[in-house]
Each structure stands twice: as C-alpha cells, then as structure tokens.
Write a protein that holds these residues in place. Structure first.
Motif, short mmCIF file in Angstrom:
data_model
loop_
_atom_site.label_atom_id
_atom_site.label_comp_id
_atom_site.label_asym_id
_atom_site.label_seq_id
_atom_site.Cartn_x
_atom_site.Cartn_y
_atom_site.Cartn_z
N GLU A 76 0.82 -1.21 0.00
CA GLU A 76 0.00 0.00 0.00
C GLU A 76 0.86 1.26 0.00
O GLU A 76 0.53 2.24 -0.68
N ARG A 79 2.05 1.62 -3.58
CA ARG A 79 0.95 2.05 -4.45
C ARG A 79 0.68 3.55 -4.28
O ARG A 79 0.61 4.30 -5.25
N GLN A 80 0.52 3.97 -3.04
CA GLN A 80 0.21 5.38 -2.77
C GLN A 80 1.30 6.32 -3.28
O GLN A 80 1.01 7.36 -3.87
N GLN A 84 0.58 8.96 -6.27
CA GLN A 84 0.70 10.36 -5.90
C GLN A 84 1.77 11.07 -6.72
O GLN A 84 1.55 12.18 -7.22
N SER A 94 -2.40 3.79 -12.23
CA SER A 94 -2.93 2.81 -11.29
C SER A 94 -1.86 1.75 -11.07
O SER A 94 -1.00 1.53 -11.92
#
Length: 100
Positions: A76, A79-80, A84, A94
C-alpha cells in the motif's frame, strides 16, 4: 533516474480504445530500501513513458511479485507513493500487484 536518457519508450501493451499503457515489472519489493528504490525507478519510468504516449493517456503498472513475502503495508505504501508522484505530474496511474 528521471533524467536518464532512456531513448524511446515502449509499454508492454497499449489499449487504444481506453488510452491506457501497461507496464509489467518484476522487482524485489520486500523491505523499505527495496520499496523506495522501486518507487523511484517506477515513477521515473512513468514520467519518461508519458512523453511518448498520446495526449490524455493513463498508465497501469502491474508488479509481478509471485514468490515474494511482501507485507500489505509495504504494498500500500508503494501504491500510494507511485500514484501520488504520477499525479503530481498530471499523470493518471494505477498500480496492481500479482502476489500468487
């Protein structure tokens, strides 16, 4: 890394209908040091590829992590950070993880 002269960029696939470029990356993502290195490389690749895509394209990054033990928290965080950083440059991205 984003300043490297990577030459022409080619995604693994491009969906003309939805204007989405696909990256497939097989990297070692376990641990903070590796996660940070992967984020830096992936963002640089997204920024570079964006220059070679039709205007309005988005990018989909799929990490093949099969056989690795990577915490959900590490996934996570990666991913973030990638989404960002891409967004900060006006790029819709994505991120997906293939873990089994």
């Amino acid at each position: 890394m984003k300043d490297l002269n990577w030459g022409m960029a080619t995604p693994e696939a491009y969906d003309d209908v939805n204007k989405v470029a696909l990256h497939v990356l097989n990297v070692f993502l376990s641990g903070d040091v590796n996660r940070n290195r992967v984020i830096k490389f992936t963002v640089a690749r997204i920024l570079h590829l964006n220059k070679h895509l039709p205007k309005g394209s988005s990018q989909r990054v799929r990490f093949d992590l099969r056989g690795q033990l990577v915490s959900d928290e590490n996934l996570e965080l990666a991913r973030q950070a990638i989404v960002q950083a891409a967004g900060n440059h006006g790029i819709q991205a994505s991120v997906e993880f293939l873990t089994n």
